[in-house]
Design an enzyme around this catalytic site. Structure first.
Site, PDB file in Angstrom:
ATOM      1  N   HIS A 142       4.891  19.211   2.026  1.00 21.92           N
ATOM      2  CA  HIS A 142       5.341  20.654   2.571  1.00 21.92           C
ATOM      3  C   HIS A 142       4.083  21.127   3.607  1.00 21.92           C
ATOM      4  O   HIS A 142       4.562  21.572   4.612  1.00 21.92           O
ATOM      5  CB  HIS A 142       5.180  21.621   1.355  1.00 21.92           C
ATOM      6  CG  HIS A 142       5.592  22.849   1.845  1.00 21.92           C
ATOM      7  ND1 HIS A 142       7.031  23.518   1.794  1.00 21.92           N
ATOM      8  CD2 HIS A 142       5.017  24.061   2.217  1.00 21.92           C
ATOM      9  CE1 HIS A 142       6.932  24.803   2.045  1.00 21.92           C
ATOM     10  NE2 HIS A 142       5.375  25.245   2.268  1.00 21.92           N
ATOM     11  N   GLU A 143       2.813  20.994   3.464  1.00 18.56           N
ATOM     12  CA  GLU A 143       1.780  21.604   4.307  1.00 18.56           C
ATOM     13  C   GLU A 143       1.939  20.668   5.495  1.00 18.56           C
ATOM     14  O   GLU A 143       1.699  21.143   6.531  1.00 18.56           O
ATOM     15  CB  GLU A 143       0.456  21.610   3.660  1.00 18.56           C
ATOM     16  CG  GLU A 143       0.530  22.526   2.490  1.00 18.56           C
ATOM     17  CD  GLU A 143       0.797  23.871   2.829  1.00 18.56           C
ATOM     18  OE1 GLU A 143       0.670  24.282   3.978  1.00 18.56           O
ATOM     19  OE2 GLU A 143       1.064  24.874   1.890  1.00 18.56           O
TER      20      GLU A 143
ATOM     21  N   HIS B  71       4.333  21.991   7.934  1.00 19.21           N
ATOM     22  CA  HIS B  71       3.896  23.239   8.693  1.00 19.21           C
ATOM     23  C   HIS B  71       2.936  22.677   9.817  1.00 19.21           C
ATOM     24  O   HIS B  71       3.068  23.278  10.872  1.00 19.21           O
ATOM     25  CB  HIS B  71       3.060  24.058   7.984  1.00 19.21           C
ATOM     26  CG  HIS B  71       3.710  24.810   6.979  1.00 19.21           C
ATOM     27  ND1 HIS B  71       4.668  25.846   7.438  1.00 19.21           N
ATOM     28  CD2 HIS B  71       3.646  25.098   5.596  1.00 19.21           C
ATOM     29  CE1 HIS B  71       5.173  26.571   6.370  1.00 19.21           C
ATOM     30  NE2 HIS B  71       4.693  26.292   5.251  1.00 19.21           N
TER      31      HIS B  71
ATOM     32  N   HIS C 292       5.050  21.239  13.040  1.00 17.30           N
ATOM     33  CA  HIS C 292       5.455  22.239  13.436  1.00 17.30           C
ATOM     34  C   HIS C 292       4.728  23.007  14.465  1.00 17.30           C
ATOM     35  O   HIS C 292       4.933  23.333  15.588  1.00 17.30           O
ATOM     36  CB  HIS C 292       6.041  23.581  12.592  1.00 17.30           C
ATOM     37  CG  HIS C 292       6.811  24.646  12.882  1.00 17.30           C
ATOM     38  ND1 HIS C 292       7.091  25.798  12.219  1.00 17.30           N
ATOM     39  CD2 HIS C 292       7.241  25.020  14.164  1.00 17.30           C
ATOM     40  CE1 HIS C 292       7.601  26.604  12.909  1.00 17.30           C
ATOM     41  NE2 HIS C 292       7.782  26.188  14.016  1.00 17.30           N
TER      42      HIS C 292
END
Length: 217
Positions: free
Chosen positions: A182-183, A186, A189
């Site tokens: 999940h991190e 980020h 992104h």
């Protein structure tokens, strides 16, 4: 009169409270059948004539998952952090033609447990830098996070720090792997979201949209 919710959502991806309620109502219709199936399973586990109450759900969901995982060997295995980094590299290559390259250098980092990785395209061009700070230590912020050190623009490469709090040499369970990925979503992104102005680069966007890349990854 403008509602507080309308003002809060004006600059978000969903734009208005009506859009939120329409989405939730449609989601409720699609999930209602599955909710009823799960409720029947929980009621059988409870072994009483009482219905499932809202405070029962977490407990019986945990029991249900435990029983399922005992039967499913594929989800019981734990992975080391180096194995997870190989998986991140593999996914980056398959999805974005990017590679995670460990940079062995003599830069002064904020702790000797931090590792520097370069994100490179297929032609070897540098796209950005990720600092992996994954291990617990005294005085460290316990909240898993992605920090932008330098935003990615048309003129400069992004630099980010991916922060987790695993024990050193810890083998990661499924929930830990999901957190790491999940991190990392980020991080990608932030690295791929190049803009003209740095204050709207990468994860510096509407909060609801900022979570989409990480959830998808």
């Amino acid at each position: 009169m403008i509602l507080f919710s309308a003002r809060e959502l004006e600059n978000s991806t969903v734009k208005s409270p009506d859009n939120v309620m329409n989405f939730l109502n449609k989601l409720n219709q699609k999930l209602n059948i599955l909710v009823n199936i799960e409720a029947e399973i929980f009621e059988k586990m409870k072994r009483t004539r009482e219905c499932i109450n809202i405070w029962d759900i977490g407990y019986y969901a945990m029991l249900c998952r435990s029983q399922y995982f005992q039967k499913t060997n594929a989800l019981k295995r734990k992975f080391s952090i180096p194995e997870c980094k190989v998986a991140l590299d593999t996914l980056s290559k398959r999805l974005f033609d990017l590679s995670l390259v460990n940079e062995v250098n003599h830069k002064t980092l904020w702790h000797n447990g931090v590792e520097e990785y370069s994100i490179k395209s297929n032609d070897g061009e540098h796209q950005g830098t990720i600092f992996f700070d994954l291990y617990k230590r005294s005085g460290k912020n316990p909240q898993p996070s992605l920090y932008t050190i330098q935003s990615g623009t048309l003129e400069q490469d992004p630099i980010v720090a991916l922060i987790c709090n695993f024990d050193e040499n810890q083998l990661l369970e499924l929930k830990d792997i999901q957190l790491l990925f999940h991190e990392y979503g980020h991080a990608l992104h932030a690295i791929l979201g190049r803009t003209k102005y740095q204050h709207v680069s990468g994860t510096r966007c509407p909060t609801d949209f900022a979570e989409i890349p990480s959830v998808l990854f």
